[in-house]
Motif scaffolding. Structure first.
Motif, PDB file in Angstrom:
ATOM      1  N   SER A  49       0.841  -1.206   0.000  1.00 30.03           N
ATOM      2  CA  SER A  49       0.000   0.000   0.000  1.00 30.03           C
ATOM      3  C   SER A  49       0.872   1.249   0.000  1.00 30.03           C
ATOM      4  O   SER A  49       1.945   1.265   0.605  1.00 30.03           O
ATOM      5  CB  SER A  49      -0.919   0.004   1.217  1.00 30.03           C
ATOM      6  N   THR A  51      -0.345   4.142   1.147  1.00 23.75           N
ATOM      7  CA  THR A  51      -0.898   5.030   2.181  1.00 23.75           C
ATOM      8  C   THR A  51      -0.375   4.607   3.568  1.00 23.75           C
ATOM      9  O   THR A  51       0.012   3.455   3.759  1.00 23.75           O
ATOM     10  CB  THR A  51      -2.446   4.930   2.166  1.00 23.75           C
ATOM     11  N   ILE A  53      -1.257   3.184   6.182  1.00 26.26           N
ATOM     12  CA  ILE A  53      -2.289   2.364   6.833  1.00 26.26           C
ATOM     13  C   ILE A  53      -1.691   1.194   7.595  1.00 26.26           C
ATOM     14  O   ILE A  53      -2.410   0.304   8.033  1.00 26.26           O
ATOM     15  CB  ILE A  53      -3.361   1.887   5.823  1.00 26.26           C
ATOM     16  N   ALA A 116      -8.618  -6.207   2.770  1.00 23.46           N
ATOM     17  CA  ALA A 116      -8.746  -5.027   3.643  1.00 23.46           C
ATOM     18  C   ALA A 116      -8.827  -3.724   2.864  1.00 23.46           C
ATOM     19  O   ALA A 116      -9.405  -2.743   3.340  1.00 23.46           O
ATOM     20  CB  ALA A 116      -7.575  -4.974   4.621  1.00 23.46           C
ATOM     21  N   THR A 117      -8.262  -3.699   1.650  1.00 21.13           N
ATOM     22  CA  THR A 117      -8.205  -2.456   0.875  1.00 21.13           C
ATOM     23  C   THR A 117      -9.026  -2.507  -0.416  1.00 21.13           C
ATOM     24  O   THR A 117      -8.915  -1.620  -1.252  1.00 21.13           O
ATOM     25  CB  THR A 117      -6.749  -2.143   0.484  1.00 21.13           C
ATOM     26  N   SER A 130     -12.596  -7.802  -1.841  1.00 23.23           N
ATOM     27  CA  SER A 130     -13.457  -7.633  -0.660  1.00 23.23           C
ATOM     28  C   SER A 130     -14.772  -8.387  -0.818  1.00 23.23           C
ATOM     29  O   SER A 130     -15.266  -9.004   0.122  1.00 23.23           O
ATOM     30  CB  SER A 130     -13.763  -6.148  -0.451  1.00 23.23           C
ATOM     31  N   THR A 162     -14.292  -4.465   3.614  1.00 19.44           N
ATOM     32  CA  THR A 162     -13.281  -3.444   3.302  1.00 19.44           C
ATOM     33  C   THR A 162     -13.103  -2.620   4.569  1.00 19.44           C
ATOM     34  O   THR A 162     -13.838  -1.658   4.810  1.00 19.44           O
ATOM     35  CB  THR A 162     -13.752  -2.519   2.159  1.00 19.44           C
ATOM     36  N   ILE A 164      -9.699  -2.008   6.199  1.00 20.56           N
ATOM     37  CA  ILE A 164      -8.360  -1.419   6.395  1.00 20.56           C
ATOM     38  C   ILE A 164      -7.789  -1.781   7.774  1.00 20.56           C
ATOM     39  O   ILE A 164      -7.117  -0.978   8.426  1.00 20.56           O
ATOM     40  CB  ILE A 164      -8.387   0.129   6.210  1.00 20.56           C
ATOM     41  N   TRP A 357      -8.072   2.507  -0.909  1.00 23.47           N
ATOM     42  CA  TRP A 357      -7.495   2.660   0.435  1.00 23.47           C
ATOM     43  C   TRP A 357      -6.004   2.391   0.464  1.00 23.47           C
ATOM     44  O   TRP A 357      -5.320   2.817   1.397  1.00 23.47           O
ATOM     45  CB  TRP A 357      -8.240   1.778   1.436  1.00 23.47           C
ATOM     46  N   GLY A 358      -5.509   1.678  -0.538  1.00 17.88           N
ATOM     47  CA  GLY A 358      -4.076   1.377  -0.567  1.00 17.88           C
ATOM     48  C   GLY A 358      -3.279   2.342  -1.426  1.00 17.88           C
ATOM     49  O   GLY A 358      -2.068   2.187  -1.577  1.00 17.88           O
ATOM     50  N   LEU A 396      -5.514   7.275  10.102  1.00 18.67           N
ATOM     51  CA  LEU A 396      -6.868   6.721  10.119  1.00 18.67           C
ATOM     52  C   LEU A 396      -7.773   7.391  11.156  1.00 18.67           C
ATOM     53  O   LEU A 396      -8.994   7.441  10.967  1.00 18.67           O
ATOM     54  CB  LEU A 396      -6.797   5.207  10.366  1.00 18.67           C
TER      55      LEU A 396
END
Ligand SMILES: Cc1cc2nc3c(=O)[nH]c(=O)nc-3n(C[C@H](O)[C@H](O)[C@H](O)COP(=O)(O)OP(=O)(O)OC[C@H]3O[C@@H](n4cnc5c(N)ncnc54)[C@H](O)[C@@H]3O)c2cc1C
Length: 401
Positions: A49, A51, A53, A116-117, A130, A162, A164, A357-358, A396
């Motif tokens: 990822s 980001t 996270i 998760a992303t 997801s 989903t 994260i 999200w990633g 987050l």
């Protein structure tokens, strides 16, 4: 403590501690201790990822939790440990006549990180990873081992699909599969104008359709693509085929088991942004993005990647109840790319763009509340699973705290 960095190197932090864990019980103990001492805790997949996270105080290393636990050929389900990579599924599933229904541009991510992303491939009929999550065991923010399934907790599943890493640390995932399939993959170089003519038909005809548009002559080599010059598109069109069919293969065509067709090779030389925009607006989006990138030349030299994803039910998936055109752009490490990325963000916002999200994005809590109809429901579930906020971090917290 040693500095942790993600695969591409644009995110790094110094965890207070990194602890290897190999069982759900060990994770339960670590999370319970963290909650008691108000320590933040998270885990990581394969760090792909872009980001922040993963950043946390206590980083749990689940490297030992990798592999397939059980394949149910009748139900077309697989149970797997969180660090199992997308590539790990190929051969064993094939031996049972099964496959992941779709894959993205690489197959090295962990299944837990991908779910998760909302990691996705491309194809109008296929949602992200997801949506394939049928259930999971996870350690919540109090250290309890919880099981969520579609049958027992449909709302919690829609939140978890989903999430994260915000609901807990998944220790086992159950993934819905497809029957094994072969793909005939064609890659063509086409001028941008021709793509505008063929796009609408092609996205219905092909099981998978995706493209890269080149803003400059040097763009293609940045993603290890070949032969495309400025204003060309590298168009990938894949059909499902029967392996016994006789198919004449041209120089840029391949036919193989699906899981061998998908992966591409990337160098860690790009910082990526990706937004999901309503597919029905595809023509305006392509034309506007091309105009914006050419205007911002020379910083926007990375190819523009365009993909498609089906609508799905995961509350915080960018594909929540909307089929999307997925637009990816990249900045060059070391270059002052933020003005270019912000300009793209403004354009995406005009189309109601939702973030990956990633990948890097410019979201705020207000924007999320406007873009995701089930945002408040997600916050409720997050607070219930993690009342002390041990899974939050500085990135987050403002978005989901
Ligand atoms: C070269 C490259 C190609 C890519 N191609 C695509 C693509 O084709 N399609 C696409 O959609 N994306 C793509 N991505 C983005 C990537 O798929 C996502 O960022 C994905 O999350 C990475 O998976 P990972 O295993 O590395 O997860 P990580 O980045 O390690 O983690 C992602 C999140 O999952 C959480 N997490 C990890 N394990 C668990 C667990 N056990 N329980 C709960 N939470 C957990 C982490 O805490 C983190 O918040 C690409 C990225 C790169 C660098």
């Amino acid at each position: 403590m040693a500095t942790w960095a993600n695969w591409v190197g644009n995110q790094s932090f110094e965890p207070r501690d990194v602890v290897a864990v190999s069982t759900a019980e060990e994770i339960q103990q670590r999370v319970a201790d963290a909650a008691a001492s108000r320590t933040r805790v998270r885990t990581v997949g394969t760090a792909h990822s872009f980001t922040p996270i993963v950043e946390t105080d206590l980083l749990l290393d689940t490297s030992a939790m990798r592999g397939i636990v059980h394949i149910d050929a009748d139900q077309q389900l697989v149970r797997a440990l969180p660090k199992t990579t997308i590539g790990d599924f190929g051969e064993p599933l094939w031996e049972h006549g099964l496959a992941l229904a779709n894959q993205g541009d690489i197959d090295t991510q962990a299944i837990a990180g991908s779910v998760a992303t909302a990691t996705h491939g491309s194809g109008r009929r296929f949602p992200s990873f997801s949506a394939t999550l049928e259930g999971a065991k996870l350690v919540d923010g109090t250290g309890q081992l919880v099981e969520v399934t579609r049958q027992t907790h449909p709302d919690h599943l829609a939140a978890l699909q989903t999430s994260i890493g915000l609901l807990g640390i998944m220790t086992e995932l159950t993934i819905k599969l497809a029957p094994a399939y072969h793909l005939h993959a064609r890659t063509d170089i086409m001028p941008f104008d021709e793509v505008l003519e063929t796009f609408a038909d092609d996205i219905d005809t092909y099981r998978h359709y995706g493209l890269f548009w080149m803003p400059t002559d040097e763009s293609a080599r940045l993603y290890n693509l070949e032969g495309a010059g400025a204003d060309d598109c590298v168009v990938k069109r894949y059909l499902e085929v029967d392996p016994t069919d006789t198919v004449e293969l041209g120089p840029h065509e391949r036919m193989d088991r699906a899981y061998r067709i998908y992966p591409m090779v990337y160098d860690p030389n790009f910082h990526e942004v990706e937004y999901f925009l309503p597919l029905e607006r595809w023509r305006d989006i392509l034309v506007e993005m091309r105009r914006l990138m050419l205007r911002w030349h020379p910083l926007s030299i990375y190819p523009l990647e365009i993909r498609l994803v089906a609508a799905e039910d995961a509350w915080m998936s960018p594909n929540y109840h909307r089929e999307n055109l997925v637009v990816s752009i990249s900045g060059q490490p070391g270059a002052e790319y933020w003005p270019y990325l912000r300009a793209c963000d403004s354009l995406f916002a005009e189309f109601g763009g939702r973030p990956h999200w990633g990948k890097m994005h410019f979201m705020t809590a207000d924007r999320l509340a406007r873009l995701f109809p089930r945002y408040e429901n997600f916050l409720d579930v997050r607070r219930r699973f993690d009342p002390n906020g041990v899974f939050l971090n500085d990135h987050l917290q403002p978005l989901f705290g």
